[in-house]
Design a protein around this motif. Structure first.
Motif, PDB file in Angstrom:
ATOM      1  N   SER A  29       0.837  -1.194   0.000  1.00 24.00           N
ATOM      2  CA  SER A  29       0.000   0.000   0.000  1.00 24.00           C
ATOM      3  C   SER A  29       0.876   1.249   0.000  1.00 24.00           C
ATOM      4  O   SER A  29       2.085   1.180   0.234  1.00 24.00           O
ATOM      5  N   ALA A  30       0.260   2.375  -0.305  1.00 23.05           N
ATOM      6  CA  ALA A  30       0.998   3.634  -0.446  1.00 23.05           C
ATOM      7  C   ALA A  30       0.264   4.725   0.308  1.00 23.05           C
ATOM      8  O   ALA A  30      -0.967   4.722   0.393  1.00 23.05           O
ATOM      9  N   SER A  31       1.025   5.666   0.864  1.00 21.28           N
ATOM     10  CA  SER A  31       0.416   6.825   1.519  1.00 21.28           C
ATOM     11  C   SER A  31       1.279   8.051   1.240  1.00 21.28           C
ATOM     12  O   SER A  31       2.427   7.935   0.806  1.00 21.28           O
ATOM     13  N   ASP A  32       0.715   9.215   1.518  1.00 16.33           N
ATOM     14  CA  ASP A  32       1.422  10.488   1.377  1.00 16.33           C
ATOM     15  C   ASP A  32       2.136  10.603   0.017  1.00 16.33           C
ATOM     16  O   ASP A  32       3.338  10.844  -0.051  1.00 16.33           O
ATOM     17  N   ALA A  33       1.366  10.404  -1.052  1.00 17.21           N
ATOM     18  CA  ALA A  33       1.920  10.443  -2.403  1.00 17.21           C
ATOM     19  C   ALA A  33       1.813  11.856  -2.964  1.00 17.21           C
ATOM     20  O   ALA A  33       0.718  12.414  -3.032  1.00 17.21           O
ATOM     21  N   TRP A  34       2.939  12.428  -3.364  1.00 20.73           N
ATOM     22  CA  TRP A  34       2.885  13.785  -3.921  1.00 20.73           C
ATOM     23  C   TRP A  34       3.995  13.999  -4.934  1.00 20.73           C
ATOM     24  O   TRP A  34       5.013  13.297  -4.943  1.00 20.73           O
ATOM     25  N   ILE A  35       3.768  14.969  -5.794  1.00 21.20           N
ATOM     26  CA  ILE A  35       4.727  15.355  -6.835  1.00 21.20           C
ATOM     27  C   ILE A  35       5.075  16.812  -6.607  1.00 21.20           C
ATOM     28  O   ILE A  35       4.183  17.637  -6.364  1.00 21.20           O
ATOM     29  N   ARG A  36       6.346  17.111  -6.685  1.00 17.05           N
ATOM     30  CA  ARG A  36       6.767  18.503  -6.502  1.00 17.05           C
ATOM     31  C   ARG A  36       6.455  19.301  -7.769  1.00 17.05           C
ATOM     32  O   ARG A  36       6.833  18.903  -8.869  1.00 17.05           O
ATOM     33  N   GLU A  37       5.754  20.419  -7.589  1.00 20.28           N
ATOM     34  CA  GLU A  37       5.435  21.274  -8.726  1.00 20.28           C
ATOM     35  C   GLU A  37       6.745  21.778  -9.342  1.00 20.28           C
ATOM     36  O   GLU A  37       7.656  22.204  -8.624  1.00 20.28           O
ATOM     37  N   THR A  43       9.748  19.567 -17.848  1.00 22.77           N
ATOM     38  CA  THR A  43       9.040  18.319 -18.113  1.00 22.77           C
ATOM     39  C   THR A  43       9.491  17.204 -17.185  1.00 22.77           C
ATOM     40  O   THR A  43       8.961  16.114 -17.232  1.00 22.77           O
ATOM     41  N   ALA A  44      10.490  17.470 -16.338  1.00 21.17           N
ATOM     42  CA  ALA A  44      10.908  16.476 -15.343  1.00 21.17           C
ATOM     43  C   ALA A  44      10.379  16.888 -13.979  1.00 21.17           C
ATOM     44  O   ALA A  44      10.403  18.068 -13.616  1.00 21.17           O
ATOM     45  N   HIS A  45       9.860  15.915 -13.257  1.00 22.97           N
ATOM     46  CA  HIS A  45       9.313  16.145 -11.930  1.00 22.97           C
ATOM     47  C   HIS A  45       9.874  15.096 -10.978  1.00 22.97           C
ATOM     48  O   HIS A  45      10.317  14.035 -11.407  1.00 22.97           O
ATOM     49  N   ALA A  46       9.785  15.388  -9.688  1.00 20.60           N
ATOM     50  CA  ALA A  46      10.138  14.399  -8.671  1.00 20.60           C
ATOM     51  C   ALA A  46       8.880  14.015  -7.900  1.00 20.60           C
ATOM     52  O   ALA A  46       8.081  14.881  -7.541  1.00 20.60           O
ATOM     53  N   GLY A  47       8.708  12.719  -7.675  1.00 23.08           N
ATOM     54  CA  GLY A  47       7.554  12.223  -6.935  1.00 23.08           C
ATOM     55  C   GLY A  47       8.001  11.528  -5.661  1.00 23.08           C
ATOM     56  O   GLY A  47       9.088  10.923  -5.610  1.00 23.08           O
ATOM     57  N   TYR A  48       7.154  11.639  -4.654  1.00 26.33           N
ATOM     58  CA  TYR A  48       7.473  11.057  -3.342  1.00 26.33           C
ATOM     59  C   TYR A  48       6.280  10.285  -2.830  1.00 26.33           C
ATOM     60  O   TYR A  48       5.132  10.639  -3.091  1.00 26.33           O
ATOM     61  N   VAL A  49       6.540   9.216  -2.079  1.00 27.77           N
ATOM     62  CA  VAL A  49       5.459   8.380  -1.562  1.00 27.77           C
ATOM     63  C   VAL A  49       6.026   7.510  -0.443  1.00 27.77           C
ATOM     64  O   VAL A  49       7.229   7.248  -0.402  1.00 27.77           O
ATOM     65  N   THR A  50       5.157   7.115   0.451  1.00 30.12           N
ATOM     66  CA  THR A  50       5.560   6.150   1.478  1.00 30.12           C
ATOM     67  C   THR A  50       4.948   4.810   1.112  1.00 30.12           C
ATOM     68  O   THR A  50       3.732   4.709   0.920  1.00 30.12           O
ATOM     69  N   SER A 138      -2.800   8.042  -6.163  1.00 28.45           N
ATOM     70  CA  SER A 138      -3.050   9.353  -6.734  1.00 28.45           C
ATOM     71  C   SER A 138      -2.066  10.338  -6.081  1.00 28.45           C
ATOM     72  O   SER A 138      -2.143  10.570  -4.884  1.00 28.45           O
ATOM     73  N   PHE A 139      -1.149  10.867  -6.883  1.00 31.61           N
ATOM     74  CA  PHE A 139      -0.125  11.778  -6.370  1.00 31.61           C
ATOM     75  C   PHE A 139      -0.630  13.212  -6.495  1.00 31.61           C
ATOM     76  O   PHE A 139      -1.025  13.628  -7.590  1.00 31.61           O
ATOM     77  N   GLU A 140      -0.601  13.935  -5.419  1.00 34.14           N
ATOM     78  CA  GLU A 140      -1.050  15.333  -5.438  1.00 34.14           C
ATOM     79  C   GLU A 140       0.133  16.238  -5.760  1.00 34.14           C
ATOM     80  O   GLU A 140       1.206  16.109  -5.158  1.00 34.14           O
ATOM     81  N   VAL A 141      -0.051  17.148  -6.683  1.00 31.09           N
ATOM     82  CA  VAL A 141       0.993  18.114  -7.009  1.00 31.09           C
ATOM     83  C   VAL A 141       0.994  19.197  -5.945  1.00 31.09           C
ATOM     84  O   VAL A 141      -0.047  19.789  -5.645  1.00 31.09           O
ATOM     85  N   ARG A 142       2.177  19.404  -5.341  1.00 31.62           N
ATOM     86  CA  ARG A 142       2.305  20.395  -4.262  1.00 31.62           C
ATOM     87  C   ARG A 142       3.385  21.406  -4.621  1.00 31.62           C
ATOM     88  O   ARG A 142       4.362  21.058  -5.284  1.00 31.62           O
ATOM     89  N   PRO A 143       3.220  22.628  -4.147  1.00 31.29           N
ATOM     90  CA  PRO A 143       4.245  23.638  -4.434  1.00 31.29           C
ATOM     91  C   PRO A 143       5.572  23.306  -3.758  1.00 31.29           C
ATOM     92  O   PRO A 143       5.602  22.568  -2.788  1.00 31.29           O
ATOM     93  N   THR A 144       6.643  23.848  -4.301  1.00 33.26           N
ATOM     94  CA  THR A 144       7.971  23.567  -3.745  1.00 33.26           C
ATOM     95  C   THR A 144       8.129  24.177  -2.365  1.00 33.26           C
ATOM     96  O   THR A 144       7.660  25.270  -2.137  1.00 33.26           O
TER      97      THR A 144
END
Ligand SMILES: [Cu+2]
Length: 144
Positions: A29-37, A43-50, A138-144
């Motif tokens: 399972s996954a939690s706290d999924a987000w992508i850095r705006e 066109t390259a992004h970093a994604g984070y998840v637990t 579902s990764f939420e895009v969050r501001p830097t």
């Protein structure tokens, strides 16, 4: 007195199971999924998840994909002599019962060739593959 204790125990159990329906808990399972705006035009992004391995077998996560990106890799940031470098590990070990926290300055998902602009508040689905298990979050895009 015994009767009171017994019935309050039942209530606690019912409350615990109210959230879990009849499906068995997923092994992965996954939690706290987000992508850095990213800055406009990037066109390259970093994604984070637990990631949580709720099973009894060790897992190795070695692939990520999602409809909004042309490619995705598993990276790790390391500090060498005060300089941050990224290693393309493409592998995260997740022992039975363990939790792996992908976070800034450590393991992350490197996302390439964004197929659309992603702004703060948007969501993007990514699937992480770990052996015979996979999880889509579902990764939420969050501001830097
Ligand atoms: Cu990276």
């Amino acid at each position: 007195m015994m009767r009171v204790l017994y019935s309050s125990g039942l209530i606690a159990l019912a409350a615990l199971c109210g959230a879990c329906s009849d499906k068995p808990a997923p092994i992965l399972s996954a939690s706290d999924a987000w992508i850095r705006e990213a800055p406009p035009g990037a066109t390259a992004h970093a994604g984070y998840v637990t990631l949580h391995n709720n099973g009894r077998q060790d897992l190795v996560c070695d692939r990520v994909d999602g409809p909004d990106f042309g490619a995705a890799e598993l990276h790790r940031s390391v500090s060498e002599g005060g300089v941050m470098r990224m290693l393309r590990d493409q592998r995260i070990e997740l022992a039975a019962g363990a939790v792996a926290e992908l976070k800034p300055g450590s393991y992350h998902i490197m996302l390439f060739r964004a197929q659309r602009e992603l702004h703060s508040g948007d969501h993007s689905e990514l699937t992480i593959y770990c052996g015979d298990q996979k999880v889509t979050a579902s990764f939420e895009v969050r501001p830097t």
